[in-house]
Design a protein around this motif. Structure first.
Motif, mmCIF file in Angstrom:
data_model
loop_
_atom_site.group_PDB
_atom_site.id
_atom_site.type_symbol
_atom_site.label_atom_id
_atom_site.label_comp_id
_atom_site.label_asym_id
_atom_site.label_seq_id
_atom_site.Cartn_x
_atom_site.Cartn_y
_atom_site.Cartn_z
ATOM 1 N N PHE A 143 0.818 -1.206 0.000
ATOM 2 C CA PHE A 143 0.000 0.000 0.000
ATOM 3 C C PHE A 143 0.855 1.261 0.000
ATOM 4 N N GLU A 144 1.896 1.304 0.834
ATOM 5 C CA GLU A 144 2.721 2.495 0.952
ATOM 6 C C GLU A 144 3.380 2.859 -0.369
ATOM 7 N N GLN A 145 3.655 1.877 -1.206
ATOM 8 C CA GLN A 145 4.289 2.133 -2.494
ATOM 9 C C GLN A 145 3.289 2.610 -3.550
ATOM 10 N N ALA A 146 2.018 2.338 -3.331
ATOM 11 C CA ALA A 146 1.010 2.658 -4.351
ATOM 12 C C ALA A 146 0.031 3.725 -3.896
ATOM 13 N N VAL A 147 0.307 4.369 -2.753
ATOM 14 C CA VAL A 147 -0.693 5.236 -2.145
ATOM 15 C C VAL A 147 -1.115 6.382 -3.060
ATOM 16 N N GLY A 148 -0.189 6.913 -3.856
ATOM 17 C CA GLY A 148 -0.547 8.010 -4.755
ATOM 18 C C GLY A 148 -1.583 7.590 -5.782
ATOM 19 N N ARG A 149 -1.363 6.433 -6.405
ATOM 20 C CA ARG A 149 -2.319 5.940 -7.398
ATOM 21 C C ARG A 149 -3.634 5.537 -6.743
ATOM 22 N N VAL A 150 -3.547 4.938 -5.564
ATOM 23 C CA VAL A 150 -4.766 4.549 -4.844
ATOM 24 C C VAL A 150 -5.630 5.771 -4.573
ATOM 25 N N ARG A 151 -5.001 6.829 -4.084
ATOM 26 C CA ARG A 151 -5.737 8.050 -3.753
ATOM 27 C C ARG A 151 -6.408 8.632 -4.996
ATOM 28 N N ALA A 152 -5.670 8.659 -6.120
ATOM 29 C CA ALA A 152 -6.226 9.211 -7.364
ATOM 30 C C ALA A 152 -7.398 8.372 -7.859
ATOM 31 N N HIS A 153 -7.264 7.033 -7.803
ATOM 32 C CA HIS A 153 -8.335 6.160 -8.282
ATOM 33 C C HIS A 153 -9.564 6.239 -7.382
ATOM 34 N N LEU A 154 -9.326 6.308 -6.080
ATOM 35 C CA LEU A 154 -10.459 6.397 -5.155
ATOM 36 C C LEU A 154 -11.210 7.706 -5.353
ATOM 37 N N ARG A 155 -10.474 8.782 -5.518
ATOM 38 C CA ARG A 155 -11.117 10.077 -5.758
ATOM 39 C C ARG A 155 -11.931 10.035 -7.056
ATOM 40 N N GLN A 156 -11.376 9.406 -8.073
ATOM 41 C CA GLN A 156 -12.081 9.309 -9.358
ATOM 42 C C GLN A 156 -13.372 8.509 -9.207
ATOM 43 N N ASP A 157 -13.301 7.370 -8.520
ATOM 44 C CA ASP A 157 -14.482 6.522 -8.378
ATOM 45 C C ASP A 157 -15.553 7.188 -7.530
ATOM 46 N N LEU A 158 -15.144 7.844 -6.446
ATOM 47 C CA LEU A 158 -16.115 8.548 -5.625
ATOM 48 C C LEU A 158 -16.758 9.696 -6.392
ATOM 49 N N SER A 159 -15.957 10.377 -7.198
ATOM 50 C CA SER A 159 -16.496 11.465 -8.023
ATOM 51 C C SER A 159 -17.584 10.954 -8.948
ATOM 52 N N GLU A 160 -17.321 9.804 -9.552
ATOM 53 C CA GLU A 160 -18.315 9.229 -10.460
ATOM 54 C C GLU A 160 -19.590 8.869 -9.708
ATOM 55 N N ASP A 161 -19.436 8.249 -8.542
ATOM 56 C CA ASP A 161 -20.616 7.857 -7.759
ATOM 57 C C ASP A 161 -21.425 9.081 -7.330
#
Length: 554
Positions: free
Chosen positions: A507-525
């Motif tokens: 997780f610590e290595q991918a946190v930037g991409r995780v944050r961007a993807h989560l923001r994108q998915d929540l935005s869509e919802d």
């Protein structure tokens, strides 16, 4: 996992339909062609057809079901605009500023068309060569970037760079720039022509190769840049870009002259104290945003016809400009401030006096921009500004979507690139007889200075994207010498040093991409829920003429 349509793409579709439709938002009441109404806006067959063909370019997709979806999208647009107007968003400062900026640009374009403002657009090859030499256009820098949404995330970047980790690997793990993250942050070769900001231009070309630059505040967050490499290009390869920039500069000079003449038409009384204070704050800030003490922004720079133009007016005007001037002296500031005043205040007044705002193309463009901005501002209020999540949400998202987060396959090679196949064969023979690959690459390779100095060492991230070189490297064994192979740049010989397969990351290595993807998915919802709620809220103002729609589809 179902693939989502990014919110930016979904909104892009809506704005595309909006662009197509805006000139037809007020239709004559032709009952047989009216398919729906939202409030007092009619959606007719012509508008639907434009939207339908914009959304579904493949003829096989042009079904009655998809046509109905297109109509629903158009209704969504009108419902969103009803809500935006209900909230008085047409008076929102961001909406008004964007409309004003567009108005200024359109007025200048019209003045150029009329010949009121004219710049010599002829640039000779000799002039371009002189410009190329004088401003060192031959030098280019290869730049990589890590983009982080918040300043706190920058600390994590520097922790890893200070620990000696590879910048490209950090970019893959942390960067929130969807276009460059998986390429190790690489944004390519840049010349001095690539930068509008003179400050960033100077920083990039003054930073040694291999060094970091930043953090730099950008519209989409904060970035750390690395100067990866440098090279010189020929005048012939850059001449078209040089001429294009020179034409724009000539037009800018003509614009400056016109704006200065506009400023001279009114009685501008300067306030020396305000001008000196502004210069001091700009000088103290350097490349950063100036900081002002309480009450300083209300100090006047100019008084024109009894109205004061303050430091706050100047700062707002300057921030809206994409190409800000370099200010070093009082005269620089005085001249720039007068041009800004003329551009922001006098030019719109001049345009109204000349009747230019009544020109159909200008009026339609301004209406379109206002409506686009209304949609965007409403989106910000109801979607972007409502998104809230913490680290526990990020970790849960990572757990559910772990297959999305891997470190791509990497292949490390020693490579030697030359123009001629016979030369490549001779060099391979030397290597096979015990010749030093590193030394031969330094002496003969036509790769960049950085790669030559590294003895031809290259790390291929996602080898498939490197074309034939990547494919051959992917198939070769560690220690194997391959080539010569024909590439777009010449003939290549390489030796595989190491292969690192695709790896899962923590997780610590991918946190930037995780944050961007989560923001994108929540935005869509959030967006889908918001539009659905508005459809329910405005249902009494939505009328679909099923009989006309059925007749249209026959």
């Amino acid at each position: 996992m179902n693939r989502r349509v990014p919110l930016s793409h979904r909104l892009g579709i809506i704005l595309t339909l909006f662009f197509i439709a805006c000139s037809n938002s007020q239709e004559h009441d032709v009952e047989s062609t009216t398919l729906a109404t939202v409030g007092n806006v009619k959606i007719n067959t012509e508008r639907l057809q434009r939207a339908f063909h914009a959304l579904y370019t493949n003829p096989s997709e042009r079904t009655s079901i998809n046509e109905r979806k297109s109509l629903d999208r158009l209704i969504d647009i009108e419902v969103l605009l009803l809500e935006a107007r209900k909230r008085n968003l047409h008076n929102d400062i961001r909406v008004k500023n964007k409309v004003l900026e567009t108005e200024q640009e359109l007025l200048l374009e019209e003045l150029f068309k009329r010949g009121v403002v004219s710049g010599n657009e002829n640039v000779t090859t000799e002039e371009a060569r002189e410009y190329f030499d004088r401003y060192h256009i031959k030098e280019e820098r290869r730049v990589s970037r890590i983009l982080i949404a918040s300043p706190t995330g920058i600390d994590r970047v520097f922790q890893r760079t200070h620990a000696g980790e590879d910048f490209a690997a950090i970019a893959i793990d942390l960067s929130e720039d969807g276009e460059t993250a998986m390429q190790g942050g690489d944004i390519g070769w840049m010349s001095r022509l690539s930068f509008k900001s003179h400050i960033l231009r100077r920083q990039v070309f003054n930073t040694p190769v291999g060094e970091l630059l930043g953090p730099i505040q950008e519209p989409d967050g904060y970035s750390v840049m690395k100067i990866v490499d440098t090279r010189n290009v020929s005048f012939e390869s850059a001449v078209a870009s040089v001429k294009e920039v020179m034409v724009k500069q000539k037009q800018a000079l003509a614009t400056f002259e016109f704006l200065e003449n506009l400023a001279d038409r009114v009685q501008i009384r300067e306030h020396a104290e305000g001008i000196q204070l502004l210069l001091t704050r700009l000088s103290q800030a350097g490349k950063d945003t100036p900081e002002f003490k309480r009450g300083e922004l209300q100090q006047p720079l100019f008084t024109v016809e009894g109205a004061k133009w303050t430091l706050e007016h100047f700062m707002n005007a300057m921030h809206s400009e994409r190409d800000q001037a370099e200010i070093r002296t009082v005269d620089d500031l005085r001249s720039y401030a007068k041009r800004l005043y003329a551009f922001k205040v006098q030019l719109p007044k001049y345009g109204r006096e000349q009747g230019m705002l009544e020109i159909d193309t200008i009026a339609d463009a301004l209406r379109r921009v206002e409506r686009e901005e209304l949609l965007g501002r409403l989106r910000d209020q109801e979607v972007i500004e409502q998104i809230d999540f913490d680290e526990s949400d990020e970790r849960e998202y990572f757990r559910k979507n772990k297959d999305r987060y891997t470190r791509p396959e990497r292949t490390s090679i020693l490579e030697l690139l030359v123009d001629d196949r016979d030369q490549a064969l001779k060099l391979r023979t030397q290597i096979e007889k015990g010749g030093d690959f590193d030394e031969l690459a330094r002496r003969y390779s036509k790769r960049s200075t950085r790669i030559r100095r590294a003895g031809g060492r290259i790390q291929l991230l996602n080898p498939d994207k490197y074309g034939k070189l990547g494919w051959e490297a992917k198939d070769a064994k560690v220690g194997e010498i391959v080539g010569p192979i024909k590439t777009n740049n010449g003939y290549s010989i390489f030796k595989v040093l190491k292969k690192i397969p695709e790896q899962e990351v923590e997780f610590e290595q991918a946190v930037g991409r995780v944050r961007a993807h989560l923001r994108q998915d929540l935005s869509e919802d959030y967006f889908v829920e918001f539009v659905s709620e508005l459809r329910r809220q405005y249902k009494d103002q939505i009328v679909i003429y099923e009989k006309n729609l059925k007749a249209h589809q026959m």
